[in-house]
Design an enzyme around this catalytic site. Structure first.
Site, mmCIF file in Angstrom:
data_model
loop_
_atom_site.group_PDB
_atom_site.id
_atom_site.type_symbol
_atom_site.label_atom_id
_atom_site.label_comp_id
_atom_site.label_asym_id
_atom_site.label_seq_id
_atom_site.Cartn_x
_atom_site.Cartn_y
_atom_site.Cartn_z
ATOM 1 N N GLY A 88 0.830 -1.199 0.000
ATOM 2 C CA GLY A 88 0.000 0.000 0.000
ATOM 3 C C GLY A 88 0.864 1.249 0.000
ATOM 4 O O GLY A 88 1.943 1.268 -0.616
ATOM 5 N N GLY A 118 4.229 0.438 2.005
ATOM 6 C CA GLY A 118 4.918 -0.655 1.317
ATOM 7 C C GLY A 118 5.424 -0.234 -0.049
ATOM 8 O O GLY A 118 6.554 -0.557 -0.435
ATOM 9 N N ALA A 133 24.866 0.119 4.416
ATOM 10 C CA ALA A 133 24.613 -1.136 5.131
ATOM 11 C C ALA A 133 25.803 -2.090 5.101
ATOM 12 O O ALA A 133 25.924 -2.971 5.948
ATOM 13 C CB ALA A 133 23.394 -1.828 4.524
ATOM 14 N N ARG A 163 -2.340 -7.609 -1.859
ATOM 15 C CA ARG A 163 -3.729 -7.902 -2.217
ATOM 16 C C ARG A 163 -4.074 -7.324 -3.581
ATOM 17 O O ARG A 163 -4.911 -7.846 -4.302
ATOM 18 C CB ARG A 163 -4.678 -7.324 -1.159
ATOM 19 C CG ARG A 163 -4.672 -8.091 0.158
ATOM 20 C CD ARG A 163 -5.679 -7.549 1.130
ATOM 21 N NE ARG A 163 -5.380 -6.180 1.515
ATOM 22 C CZ ARG A 163 -6.063 -5.510 2.445
ATOM 23 N NH1 ARG A 163 -7.087 -6.074 3.043
ATOM 24 N NH2 ARG A 163 -5.728 -4.268 2.754
ATOM 25 N N GLY A 188 6.241 8.787 11.660
ATOM 26 C CA GLY A 188 6.602 8.654 10.249
ATOM 27 C C GLY A 188 8.079 8.768 9.956
ATOM 28 O O GLY A 188 8.880 7.919 10.336
ATOM 29 N N GLY A 231 -7.815 12.600 2.434
ATOM 30 C CA GLY A 231 -7.143 11.354 2.774
ATOM 31 C C GLY A 231 -6.348 11.415 4.061
ATOM 32 O O GLY A 231 -5.640 10.459 4.407
ATOM 33 N N ASP A 246 -4.778 6.689 18.188
ATOM 34 C CA ASP A 246 -3.547 6.585 17.394
ATOM 35 C C ASP A 246 -2.373 7.223 18.135
ATOM 36 O O ASP A 246 -1.285 6.640 18.228
ATOM 37 C CB ASP A 246 -3.760 7.255 16.040
ATOM 38 C CG ASP A 246 -2.492 7.308 15.202
ATOM 39 O OD1 ASP A 246 -2.129 6.278 14.620
ATOM 40 O OD2 ASP A 246 -1.873 8.384 15.141
ATOM 41 N N LYS A 263 1.305 5.564 19.913
ATOM 42 C CA LYS A 263 2.663 6.077 19.706
ATOM 43 C C LYS A 263 3.294 6.544 21.021
ATOM 44 O O LYS A 263 4.475 6.301 21.277
ATOM 45 C CB LYS A 263 2.617 7.223 18.698
ATOM 46 C CG LYS A 263 2.126 6.801 17.318
ATOM 47 C CD LYS A 263 1.809 7.993 16.439
ATOM 48 C CE LYS A 263 1.223 7.566 15.105
ATOM 49 N NZ LYS A 263 0.767 8.720 14.295
#
Length: 434
Positions: free
Chosen positions: A12, A15, A33, A45, A132, A185, A199, A203
């Site tokens: 989504g 991701g 790394a 999905r 975030g 949104g 929410d 956190k």
């Protein structure tokens, strides 16, 4: 060294951002790394039109990723409590490291997950679960490791901050701004988690555990939303020199830990009071560093992906490290977590803003002052708005000094009992955040 192979569960918003950042910055990430990182499988999905996953093996079953013997690290980005928990525990059982952005999962099931990860000698990384793209977990867990943390306070839900910003800057009603937030949104069709503080409480629970070395205890977090705030409250706060923010506060006291989310008046000249729109900010006060402020995008495709990938880089770096010497999940060694209690909200101290709708009669102010004085509550400032009479009542605005909440609750009950002269009482907590 051969590349580390990762499986992404969920393609989504976050991701998709994670896949794109890993692909676009592959060379730079490998340099940091110490070895390459290859997306070896994706569970999804539906296709994400913003991602070109040509050539990458896909599956519709997230548990395929957790069972894939080629996968070294499972990135959980499906959200929710149930399937995500099963997926993460299965990945750990199979000896795979886990990276997640799921704050609800960590806040509610983190103690179980970390215990299992320690048993299996794997890492569970969760920087993206809080604020975030702001690396605040790493800052507290590592950058401020030499400090005794006194308190943490944060604007950690962008939806609520957007609503309060619009109410203050444009004089709009809560319901009107919420509708726009849904259209943009920023808020879900059911906005309860955002506007009621759930929410943010997820956190804050995580931040408090890392700051104070206590187990995750989401069920003990006091949570209060912003649905009862009016533009009048926002304007009165402004006139008094404050801004209203939906704040998460975790504070260490001699009696225990305060863990609370609620609307809060903050002096307008504080940096955190000027964090607007959908942005997030977290203030941390340590005994050595003093107060530090971490600001940035609290959500979004690539800001959150930035934190996911940073965690992935940490995992890759640690793959050759002795498991006993890795950075602990909650900053403190598991055997050293404190049993310091979480205080009920009645035992927390704060200053208060009170909006009392009362009849404009002689002696009413004296009655109010007496009720507060009898309970040891001192008034810092007072403002009356006679021109705003409604149903025979006018607003009386008070700001008090700090007092224990149970005293304020008792005072409000006594004020509301004066129903012949008092119509309603609205209470908002005040924090100076020095």
């Amino acid at each position: 060294m051969k590349p580390v192979k990762v499986g992404i569960c969920g393609l989504g918003t976050v991701g998709g951002g994670t896949f794109n950042v890993l692909k676009r910055n592959a060379e730079e990430i490998a340099r940091r790394a110490g070895r390459g990182i290859e997306v070896a499988q994706i569970a999804l999905r539906s296709q994400n039109p913003l991602c070109d996953i040509t050539g990458t093996p896909i599956t519709n079953d997230v548990f395929d990723v957790a069972s894939n013997p080629e996968i070294d690290v499972v990135i959980e980005l499906i959200g929710g409590y149930t399937v995500a928990r099963e997926l993460v525990l299965k990945a750990i059982e199979n000896g795979k490291h886990v990276v997640t952005a799921n704050k609800a999962l960590i806040a509610v099931h983190g103690n179980e997950i970390f215990a299992k990860a320690r048993e299996k000698g794997v890492i569970v990384a969760f920087e993206a679960a809080v604020a975030g793209g702001i690396p605040v977990i790493k800052a507290i867990r590592e950058g401020l490791a030499g400090n005794r943390i006194n308190w943490v306070a944060g604007i950690i839900n962008g939806t609520g901050n957007f609503i309060l910003t619009e109410m203050r800057e444009k004089g709009r009603a809560f319901e009107d701004v919420l509708k726009e937030a849904q259209e943009l949104g920023y808020a879900e069709a059911d906005p309860t988690f955002d506007v009621e503080g759930i929410d943010a409480a997820h956190k804050l629970t995580i931040l408090a555990s890392i700051a104070f070395g206590i187990p995750l205890q989401f069920d003990k977090a006091y949570t209060e939303g912003i649905t009862k705030l009016t533009t009048a409250d926002v304007n009165y706060a402004e006139a008094l020199g404050y801004r209203i923010k939906h704040l998460g506060v975790a504070r260490s006291t001699a009696a225990g830990i305060e863990l609370r989310v609620h609307p809060t008046l903050i002096p307008a000249d504080r940096l955190i009071a000027n964090v607007n729109g959908v942005m997030n900010a977290v203030m941390v006060n340590g005994d050595a560093a003093g107060s530090t402020l971490f600001y940035g995008a609290g959500a979004g495709m690539e800001p959150t992906a930035s934190s996911v990938v940073a965690d992935l880089v940490d995992v890759v770096r640690a793959l050759t490290t002795d498991p006993e010497n890795r950075v602990p999940h909650l900053a403190f060694q598991p055997d050293s977590l404190s049993a310091h209690p979480i205080l009920p909200i009645e035992a927390c101290e704060s200053a208060y803003y009170l909006r009392i709708q009362a009849k404009d009669h002689p002696g009413v102010l004296a009655q109010v002052a007496t009720i507060l004085s009898e309970r040891g509550i001192n008034i810092e400032s007072i403002m009356q708005k006679e021109v705003e009479e409604h149903d025979g009542l006018v607003p009386m605005i008070l700001v008090t000094h700090r007092v224990e909440e149970k005293r304020m609750n008792d005072a409000i009950a006594a004020l509301e009992a004066l129903n012949d002269v008092v119509g309603s009482v609205v209470r908002i907590r005040v924090e100076q955040l020095n």
